[in-house]
Design a protein around this motif. Structure first.
Motif: not given
Length: 211
Positions: A98-111
């Protein structure tokens, strides 16, 4: 693929439905088999709980910390209090998404591979698909019905059906088994389950119907 730009309301509903189902799991249920080959219910809930924490960390910009993805970090808590441990992790990921800017953020997904990154909106879609299926997995393992609102199922269908099938699903780290043959007239949820390697007819030995 889905044309919905913000899946979070649908995702939140699916997560809350999974919390309701897991709240019915007792410590005595943890040895039950699940539709996930090789995993008992304790293993499945440990996976679901740590994935919530990993995706929450990614939403906060800390997904590169491999420690947050390790099942052993939550296994004892899940085995001691499955409903409580799961609910806390679910609340964490919903709040992080729900955080601001999450949709545009870059997620690091090492799995997903070394240095794997995806846009936030895509990562939320991955998580959404997983927890529609895993919510059903838990419900089926304990012999209770699992239902989602029609709009939530409609939102997940194009995402789930877009998951590639074939040899890639034979890999040890594949999240889904090969697709199960579709059936004419199947519900949208059944179509999703079959495409992601589940048989809607699966039940633990000795259970013939949901209680």
């Amino acid at each position: 693929m889905s044309t919905i730009t913000d899946l979070r309301p649908f995702h939140r509903t699916a997560i809350n439905a999974s919390v309701d189902i897991v709240s019915r799991v007792t410590v005595d249920d943890l040895d039950r088999p699940t539709p996930c080959g090789g995993w008992d219910l304790g293993d499945l809930l440990t996976h679901m709980t740590v994935q919530h924490k990993g995706f929450a960390a990614s939403a906060r910009g800390a997904g590169g910390d491999l420690g947050v993805w390790r099942p052993l970090t939550v296994a004892d808590a899940v085995r001691a209090n499955p409903g409580g441990a799961y609910a806390a992790a679910a609340a964490e990921v919903v709040a992080a998404f729900a955080g601001e800017g999450v949709l545009e953020a870059t997620f690091v997904l090492p799995e997903f591979g070394e240095d794997a990154t995806v846009p936030g909106a895509m990562a939320i879609g991955f998580h959404f698909v997983d927890y529609v299926v895993h919510g059903w997995d838990v419900a089926r393992s304990i012999g209770v019905p699992f239902g989602l609102p029609d709009d939530v199922v409609a939102a997940v269908v194009p995402l789930a059906m877009g998951v590639p099938d074939g040899e890639i699903r034979d890999a040890d780290n594949s999240p889904f088994a090969r697709a199960v043959e579709p059936q004419a007239g199947a519900s949208d949820l059944d179509r999703v389950l079959r495409h992601l390697g589940r048989s809607p007819d699966w039940r633990p030995a000795g259970v013939t119907a949901d209680r």
